[in-house]
Design an enzyme around this catalytic site. Structure first.
Site, short mmCIF file in Angstrom:
data_model
loop_
_atom_site.label_atom_id
_atom_site.label_comp_id
_atom_site.label_asym_id
_atom_site.label_seq_id
_atom_site.Cartn_x
_atom_site.Cartn_y
_atom_site.Cartn_z
N ARG A 115 68.13 33.75 29.92
CA ARG A 115 67.66 34.81 29.01
C ARG A 115 67.44 34.27 27.60
O ARG A 115 66.52 34.66 26.88
CB ARG A 115 68.65 35.97 29.02
N ASN A 157 69.59 45.68 21.47
CA ASN A 157 69.05 44.41 21.96
C ASN A 157 69.83 43.23 21.39
O ASN A 157 70.36 43.30 20.29
CB ASN A 157 67.56 44.28 21.59
N ASP A 185 68.32 40.15 21.35
CA ASP A 185 67.26 39.13 21.34
C ASP A 185 66.84 38.65 19.96
O ASP A 185 65.94 37.81 19.84
CB ASP A 185 66.03 39.65 22.12
N HIS A 243 75.24 45.47 20.35
CA HIS A 243 75.70 44.75 21.54
C HIS A 243 75.73 43.24 21.35
O HIS A 243 75.74 42.50 22.33
CB HIS A 243 74.79 45.11 22.74
N GLY A 253 62.26 52.97 22.81
CA GLY A 253 62.39 51.97 23.88
C GLY A 253 63.76 51.86 24.48
O GLY A 253 64.20 50.77 24.87
N ASN A 307 58.63 56.47 23.87
CA ASN A 307 58.94 55.91 25.18
C ASN A 307 57.87 56.37 26.17
O ASN A 307 57.47 57.53 26.13
CB ASN A 307 60.32 56.42 25.64
C1 BV8 Z 1 82.44 50.90 25.59
C2 BV8 Z 1 75.29 43.43 27.77
C3 BV8 Z 1 84.74 51.57 25.39
C4 BV8 Z 1 74.60 42.62 26.80
C5 BV8 Z 1 75.06 45.81 27.96
C6 BV8 Z 1 80.52 57.47 28.09
C7 BV8 Z 1 79.83 58.04 29.13
C8 BV8 Z 1 79.47 57.28 30.24
C9 BV8 Z 1 79.82 55.92 30.33
C10 BV8 Z 1 80.51 55.37 29.29
C11 BV8 Z 1 80.85 56.12 28.17
N1 BV8 Z 1 81.50 55.29 27.28
C12 BV8 Z 1 81.61 54.05 27.83
C13 BV8 Z 1 81.01 54.07 29.06
C14 BV8 Z 1 80.90 52.91 29.95
C15 BV8 Z 1 79.65 52.07 29.67
C16 BV8 Z 1 78.39 52.84 29.94
O1 BV8 Z 1 77.77 53.37 29.03
N2 BV8 Z 1 77.98 52.86 31.18
C17 BV8 Z 1 76.76 53.56 31.55
C18 BV8 Z 1 75.77 52.56 32.16
C19 BV8 Z 1 77.13 54.66 32.51
N3 BV8 Z 1 79.67 51.62 28.29
C20 BV8 Z 1 80.39 50.54 27.96
O2 BV8 Z 1 81.09 49.92 28.75
C21 BV8 Z 1 80.32 50.09 26.50
N4 BV8 Z 1 81.66 49.87 26.02
O3 BV8 Z 1 82.03 52.01 25.46
O4 BV8 Z 1 83.78 50.53 25.40
C22 BV8 Z 1 84.86 52.11 26.80
C23 BV8 Z 1 84.85 51.26 27.90
C24 BV8 Z 1 84.96 51.79 29.19
C25 BV8 Z 1 85.07 53.16 29.38
C26 BV8 Z 1 85.07 54.02 28.27
C27 BV8 Z 1 84.96 53.49 26.98
C28 BV8 Z 1 79.56 48.77 26.39
C29 BV8 Z 1 78.09 49.01 26.48
C30 BV8 Z 1 77.30 47.68 26.32
C31 BV8 Z 1 77.09 47.10 27.68
N5 BV8 Z 1 76.30 45.89 27.57
N6 BV8 Z 1 74.48 44.64 28.07
C32 BV8 Z 1 73.42 42.04 27.50
O5 BV8 Z 1 73.61 41.30 28.51
O6 BV8 Z 1 72.32 42.34 27.04
S1 BV8 Z 1 74.19 47.23 28.35
C33 BV8 Z 1 72.51 46.96 28.48
O7 BV8 Z 1 71.93 48.27 28.48
C34 BV8 Z 1 71.85 46.26 27.29
O8 BV8 Z 1 72.74 45.87 26.28
C35 BV8 Z 1 70.89 47.29 26.74
O9 BV8 Z 1 70.79 47.17 25.39
C36 BV8 Z 1 71.55 48.54 27.15
C37 BV8 Z 1 70.70 49.78 27.11
O10 BV8 Z 1 69.55 49.57 27.92
P1 BV8 Z 1 68.12 49.84 27.23
O11 BV8 Z 1 68.02 48.97 26.03
O12 BV8 Z 1 67.92 51.29 27.05
O13 BV8 Z 1 67.15 49.24 28.31
P2 BV8 Z 1 66.64 49.94 29.67
O14 BV8 Z 1 66.00 48.90 30.49
O15 BV8 Z 1 67.75 50.78 30.24
O16 BV8 Z 1 65.51 50.98 29.17
C38 BV8 Z 1 64.29 50.48 28.61
C39 BV8 Z 1 63.50 51.69 28.15
O17 BV8 Z 1 62.33 51.23 27.48
C40 BV8 Z 1 63.03 52.58 29.29
O18 BV8 Z 1 63.28 53.94 28.92
C41 BV8 Z 1 61.51 52.32 29.36
O19 BV8 Z 1 60.81 53.49 29.74
C42 BV8 Z 1 61.21 51.97 27.94
N7 BV8 Z 1 60.03 51.11 27.74
C43 BV8 Z 1 59.51 50.18 28.57
N8 BV8 Z 1 58.44 49.59 27.96
C44 BV8 Z 1 58.32 50.16 26.73
C45 BV8 Z 1 59.34 51.12 26.58
N9 BV8 Z 1 59.49 51.86 25.46
C46 BV8 Z 1 58.62 51.65 24.45
N10 BV8 Z 1 57.62 50.73 24.52
C47 BV8 Z 1 57.44 49.98 25.63
N11 BV8 Z 1 56.43 49.08 25.69
#
Ligand code: BV8
Length: 252
Positions: free
Chosen positions: A70, A102, A104, A119, A191, A217
């Site tokens: 990456r 991001n 990046d 992040h 995004g 988006n």
């Molecule tokens: C934490 C690692 C305390 C780095 C990542 C509350 C509710 C539910 C769950 C939880 C909550 N609190 C905590 C959680 C657990 C968890 C979580 O959220 N789980 C989810 C999935 C259910 N969160 C955590 O663990 C966080 N820590 O809260 O600590 C805690 C811990 C445990 C339990 C409770 C509390 C840590 C979160 C960080 C995780 N690390 N990645 C790396 O390797 O990069 S997450 C990963 O997803 C990336 O970091 C990324 O940034 C992030 C979000 O994704 P997006 O950026 O939105 O990307 P995605 O592909 O999903 O979407 C892209 C979008 O772009 C789409 O909508 C698409 O339509 C659009 N698009 C496409 N092309 C375009 C566009 N838009 C515009 N223009 C375009 N051209």
């Protein structure tokens, strides 16, 4: 022509404070795969296998290799028109903060003034034991030799300086993100699928405190029902047109 409202342009032209949350979608047009779109990073790998500490300790070489791959993609990528538009917007509003999920570095490379990295950043690495910073080249050399990369000082495993699932976000970054959200007159969510917490809560918090909230988006997201306005389109098209419209309104 992207379909944003005159209200949004007026709110941005009158705003003192603007906050923008970005996700992987703003970097898609730079050739960096998103996480959850078809063909995205999670298509190839299960997040449980890679983006958490247990997975890393279980197979450090696989995770270090994934981040190395990456990093190479990111280094060869360039900021796109969407990143540049946010940097340009700074000239037309008194204060702009970009809160990014991001890792990046592209907002920083586009020379946006205030970038809050929730992040972490994929270019930085550190030792899991002594926490000293370790250059990416140390990781690359070790992996090429078929070994997990270890700290030159204490032999601890080297990890990327990103936030994995189950890990707390950097307290200072989250505090700054909450502060700019709290005072925003306009909040843009660009995004991001808005499924990862606590970042996904920011657009909701912005609306609750009275900001005008718009989403950029091509698809619906976890906050589409919570925003005032949804602009369906790629950030690289929508943001330059929006910033041009604001500039025309502000610079009269
Ligand atoms: C934490 C690692 C305390 C780095 C990542 C509350 C509710 C539910 C769950 C939880 C909550 N609190 C905590 C959680 C657990 C968890 C979580 O959220 N789980 C989810 C999935 C259910 N969160 C955590 O663990 C966080 N820590 O809260 O600590 C805690 C811990 C445990 C339990 C409770 C509390 C840590 C979160 C960080 C995780 N690390 N990645 C790396 O390797 O990069 S997450 C990963 O997803 C990336 O970091 C990324 O940034 C992030 C979000 O994704 P997006 O950026 O939105 O990307 P995605 O592909 O999903 O979407 C892209 C979008 O772009 C789409 O909508 C698409 O339509 C659009 N698009 C496409 N092309 C375009 C566009 N838009 C515009 N223009 C375009 N051209």
């Amino acid at each position: 022509m992207p379909d944003f409202s005159d209200t949004l342009v007026d709110r941005l032209a009158e705003a003192d404070h603007v906050a923008v949350l970005t996700g992987a979608g703003i970097s898609a047009e730079s050739g960096i795969p998103t996480f959850r779109d078809p063909g995205g990073l999670w298509d190839e790998f299960d997040p449980q296998e890679l983006a958490n500490v247990e997975a890393f300790l279980d197979n450090p070489e696989l995770v270090q290799g994934w981040y190395r791959h990456r990093r190479q993609v990111v280094v060869e990528a360039e900021p796109n028109a969407g990143h540049q538009a946010l940097a340009d917007l700074e000239a037309h509003v008194p204060s702009l903060a970009v809160v990014t999920q991001n890792v990046d570095n592209l907002h920083t490379r586009a020379e946006t003034g205030t970038v809050i990295e929730l992040h972490g950043n994929i270019t930085d690495n550190y030792c899991m034991d002594c926490e000293r910073a370790v250059g990416a080249e140390a990781v690359d050399v070790a992996i090429q030799e078929g070994e997990p990369a270890r700290c030159p000082d204490c032999e601890g495993l080297i990890r990327p300086d990103v936030v994995w699932f189950g890990e707390m976000l950097p307290a200072d970054a989250m505090a700054r993100a909450e502060a700019v959200t709290e005072r925003a007159d306009v909040f843009l969510s660009v995004g991001t699928s808005a499924v990862v917490h606590p970042a996904a809560q920011l657009p909701v918090a912005a609306r609750e405190q009275g900001a005008y909230v718009a989403e950029v988006n091509p698809d619906t997201t976890g906050v589409t029902d919570d925003v005032h306005e949804t602009i369906r389109g790629p950030a690289g098209d929508v943001l330059p047109a929006l910033v041009d419209a604001v500039a025309a309104r502000v610079d009269v």
